[in-house]
Motif scaffolding. Structure first.
Motif, short mmCIF file in Angstrom:
data_model
loop_
_atom_site.label_atom_id
_atom_site.label_comp_id
_atom_site.label_asym_id
_atom_site.label_seq_id
_atom_site.Cartn_x
_atom_site.Cartn_y
_atom_site.Cartn_z
N GLU A 114 0.84 -1.19 0.00
CA GLU A 114 0.00 0.00 0.00
C GLU A 114 0.89 1.25 0.00
N LYS A 115 0.28 2.36 -0.35
CA LYS A 115 1.01 3.62 -0.33
C LYS A 115 1.38 3.98 1.10
N THR A 116 2.51 4.64 1.26
CA THR A 116 2.92 5.08 2.58
C THR A 116 3.13 6.58 2.57
N ALA A 117 2.66 7.24 3.62
CA ALA A 117 2.85 8.68 3.73
C ALA A 117 4.22 9.03 4.30
N LYS A 118 4.90 8.03 4.85
CA LYS A 118 6.18 8.27 5.52
C LYS A 118 7.33 8.30 4.53
N TYR A 119 7.27 7.44 3.52
CA TYR A 119 8.36 7.35 2.56
C TYR A 119 7.86 7.80 1.19
N THR A 120 8.10 9.06 0.88
CA THR A 120 7.60 9.63 -0.36
C THR A 120 8.70 10.25 -1.22
N ARG A 121 9.89 10.42 -0.64
CA ARG A 121 10.99 11.05 -1.38
C ARG A 121 12.27 10.23 -1.29
N LYS A 122 13.08 10.31 -2.32
CA LYS A 122 14.39 9.68 -2.35
C LYS A 122 15.36 10.50 -1.50
N PRO A 123 16.55 9.94 -1.19
CA PRO A 123 17.53 10.71 -0.40
C PRO A 123 17.89 12.05 -1.01
#
Length: 288
Positions: A114-123
């Motif tokens: 499922e989609k996660t709101a915590k991990y949305t961007r790369k380093p």
């Protein structure tokens, strides 16, 4: 269209190359899935020698672009002396993407439940690709890919393995907890549990309850190997600890139809763990 799997032609100083370096008895094709509406590079390798009377065991390998060749060579070399190596002949099926890169951004969608709101961007701060397509991707494997493999190769439908690493390891656990009847052996390397931790915790509880009720027991039983590199213990995600604790919980279900093991590879990290994971995973799947 099916083509041979190999390395593009290259000329070295003082030599003339007559052709690419290929993987024996290996082919590839591109499949378009009606479940995900995406395309996949499917790589297959037949081991040396005739198939057993029951058909070849099948290893489905995620991130096929990065590890298909390694798994194929491990089987090709080790299956010649199974009484010594513990590895028998098996059909290898790599599930990859139409790219020459080892990894493809599409895996973020295919491997996450499922989609996660915590991990949305790369380093580097850029947005991650779309997520949350694991259910559709699993439908592709079960309803579209497996029938093609069974139709074109002599395979043992009762002895099939799925192997994944990192986000692929997360997908393996997702499959184990939601559709345990799809495979006999589950190999989750360095699973990214932190990505969908709460979701996975809930599915593990439902899976355990189903085993307790006896509704998922099967013969000869389900096998699960969870493994990580020792150096991953220092990662702030806490995946090493969570994976080890999960393996301990699952190992207590031996008398309810699940055989689970944990292994930590000494002095290996998140990526360097792969060759050891592959060899150990093969032995684990073929153990008595």
């Amino acid at each position: 269209m099916v083509s041979r799997v190999g390395i593009p032609r290259r000329t070295f100083q003082g030599e003339t190359a007559n052709g690419g370096v290929g993987i024996p008895n290996a082919e590839q094709r591109v499949m378009r899935s009606s479940r995900t509406n995406l395309s996949y590079r499917i790589m297959t390798a037949i081991p040396p020698g005739p198939p057993p009377s029951t058909g070849y065991p099948v290893f489905y390998v995620l991130d096929g672009n990065s590890v298909f060749a390694t798994v194929t060579e491990a089987v090709r070399v080790q299956c010649r002396r199974p009484e010594v190596t513990g590895v028998k002949a098996a059909l290898i099926v790599g599930i990859g993407y139409p790219t020459d890169e080892p990894f493809h951004p599409q895996r973020y969608f295919d491997y996450t439940p499922e989609k996660t709101a915590k991990y949305t961007r790369k380093p580097d701060g850029t947005m991650l690709p779309e997520q949350g397509g694991a259910a559709a991707f699993l439908d592709f494997i079960q309803e579209e890919l497996k029938p093609v493999i069974a139709r074109e190769y002599p395979v043992d439908l009762t002895n099939q393995t799925i192997m994944g690493h990192s986000l692929g390891g997360l997908f393996v656990l997702h499959t184990l907890f939601t559709r345990p009847e799809y495979f006999r052996t589950y190999i989750a390397g360095s699973p990214s549990i932190h990505w969908n931790r709460e979701w996975l915790d809930e599915r593990e509880k439902l899976f355990t309850a189903a085993l307790d009720a006896g509704s998922l027991q099967k013969s000869p039983g389900i096998r699960a190997l969870i493994a990580m590199g020792e150096l991953e213990n220092a990662h702030p995600s806490g995946n090493y600890r969570m994976a080890r604790e999960m393996a301990v919980r699952l190992s207590k279900l031996e008398n309810r139809g699940l055989s689970a093991q944990w292994h930590s590879f000494e002095e290996e990290g998140h990526v360097s763990v792969l060759p050891g994971l592959i060899s150990r995973g093969l032995r684990f799947a073929f153990r008595p």
